[in-house]
Design a protein around this motif. Structure first.
Motif, PDB file in Angstrom:
ATOM      1  N   LEU A  70       0.889  -1.307   0.137  1.00 53.73           N
ATOM      2  CA  LEU A  70      -0.074  -0.259   0.171  1.00 53.73           C
ATOM      3  C   LEU A  70       0.948   1.000  -0.576  1.00 53.73           C
ATOM      4  CD1 LEU A  70      -3.562  -0.633   2.443  1.00 53.73           C
ATOM      5  CD2 LEU A  70      -2.854  -0.429   0.136  1.00 53.73           C
ATOM      6  N   THR A  73       1.495   2.886  -3.541  1.00 51.61           N
ATOM      7  CA  THR A  73       0.021   3.520  -4.303  1.00 51.61           C
ATOM      8  C   THR A  73       0.178   4.933  -4.058  1.00 51.61           C
ATOM      9  OG1 THR A  73      -1.041   2.503  -2.443  1.00 51.61           O
ATOM     10  CG2 THR A  73      -0.966   1.291  -4.063  1.00 51.61           C
ATOM     11  N   ILE A  77      -5.773   6.126  -4.135  1.00 48.13           N
ATOM     12  CA  ILE A  77      -5.262   4.028  -4.127  1.00 48.13           C
ATOM     13  C   ILE A  77      -5.378   3.349  -2.197  1.00 48.13           C
ATOM     14  CG2 ILE A  77      -4.553   2.012  -4.963  1.00 48.13           C
ATOM     15  CD1 ILE A  77      -3.350   3.566  -7.618  1.00 48.13           C
ATOM     16  N   HIS A  81      -7.729   1.142  -0.349  1.00 50.45           N
ATOM     17  CA  HIS A  81      -7.358   0.137   0.366  1.00 50.45           C
ATOM     18  C   HIS A  81      -7.002   0.110   1.339  1.00 50.45           C
ATOM     19  CE1 HIS A  81      -8.835  -1.670  -4.179  1.00 50.45           C
ATOM     20  NE2 HIS A  81      -7.568  -0.917  -4.207  1.00 50.45           N
ATOM     21  N   HIS A  84      -7.844  -2.442   4.126  1.00 46.92           N
ATOM     22  CA  HIS A  84      -7.921  -4.390   4.018  1.00 46.92           C
ATOM     23  C   HIS A  84      -7.421  -4.668   4.574  1.00 46.92           C
ATOM     24  CE1 HIS A  84     -10.479  -5.475   1.017  1.00 46.92           C
ATOM     25  NE2 HIS A  84     -10.217  -4.618   0.182  1.00 46.92           N
ATOM     26  N   THR A  90     -11.368 -10.072   5.730  1.00 48.03           N
ATOM     27  CA  THR A  90     -10.510  -9.972   4.298  1.00 48.03           C
ATOM     28  C   THR A  90     -10.231 -10.978   4.701  1.00 48.03           C
ATOM     29  OG1 THR A  90      -9.782  -7.238   3.933  1.00 48.03           O
ATOM     30  CG2 THR A  90      -8.144  -8.527   2.971  1.00 48.03           C
ATOM     31  N   ARG A  94      -3.396 -11.552   2.963  1.00 46.03           N
ATOM     32  CA  ARG A  94      -3.749  -9.769   3.000  1.00 46.03           C
ATOM     33  C   ARG A  94      -3.058  -9.269   1.756  1.00 46.03           C
ATOM     34  NH1 ARG A  94      -5.550  -9.993   8.896  1.00 46.03           N
ATOM     35  NH2 ARG A  94      -7.449  -9.529   8.867  1.00 46.03           N
ATOM     36  N   ILE A  98      -4.224  -6.913  -1.400  1.00 44.30           N
ATOM     37  CA  ILE A  98      -3.841  -5.621  -1.782  1.00 44.30           C
ATOM     38  C   ILE A  98      -3.297  -5.776  -3.887  1.00 44.30           C
ATOM     39  CG2 ILE A  98      -3.264  -4.059  -1.129  1.00 44.30           C
ATOM     40  CD1 ILE A  98      -3.678  -4.559   1.909  1.00 44.30           C
ATOM     41  N   ALA A 101      -5.805  -6.200  -6.385  1.00 46.35           N
ATOM     42  CA  ALA A 101      -6.908  -4.816  -6.426  1.00 46.35           C
ATOM     43  C   ALA A 101      -6.513  -4.149  -7.588  1.00 46.35           C
ATOM     44  CB  ALA A 101      -7.436  -4.301  -4.952  1.00 46.35           C
TER      45      ALA A 101
END
Length: 133
Positions: A70, A73, A77, A81, A84, A90, A94, A98, A101
């Motif tokens: 993450l 991003t 974005i 997300h 999660h 979830t 995970r 992610i 997605a």
């Protein structure tokens, strides 16, 4: 120093995913970062969640990897997300959820992408034919 202490370092060189325009580059660099941190098993569809005493350690590592993904991003974005990370509903891992997605939204395959390419081709072809006449 444990390997967990340096998990974020390889992810720092991954360009921020902003959309379709840099999805391929992002995915390539992210895949390298996952391999360098020995975390690529979390995105492998064949990986099974451990059912023994190592589950807590595995889940902690999965959360770290998911957060690292993450961090590569854009803000929009990330915002879409981040839930999660702490959502008990979830699917595990995970990290895989992610990682996958953005694939649905920005991948350069599938019918939506093919349609967009076809439309772009037709638009350019019709523009070319107008300028020739």
């Amino acid at each position: 120093m444990s390997s967990n202490d340096n998990i974020s370092k390889p992810f720092e060189s991954v360009p921020k995913l902003s959309g379709k325009e840099n999805h391929v580059t992002w995915k390539q660099r992210l895949t390298l970062a996952l391999i360098l941190t020995r975390s690529n098993s979390f995105i492998d569809p064949n990986t099974k969640v451990p059912a023994d005493d190592s589950l807590d350690t595995w889940t902690d590592r999965d959360s770290q990897v998911a957060a690292a993904i993450l961090s590569t991003t854009s803000e929009s974005i990330l915002s879409a997300h981040i839930d999660h990370l702490n959502d008990s509903t979830t699917e595990l891992p995970r990290s895989r959820v992610i990682f996958k997605a953005p694939e649905k939204l920005y991948s350069t395959s599938g019918p939506q992408y093919s349609f967009a390419l076809g439309r772009k081709f037709l638009e350019s072809a019709s523009a070319s034919s107008r300028s020739i006449s």
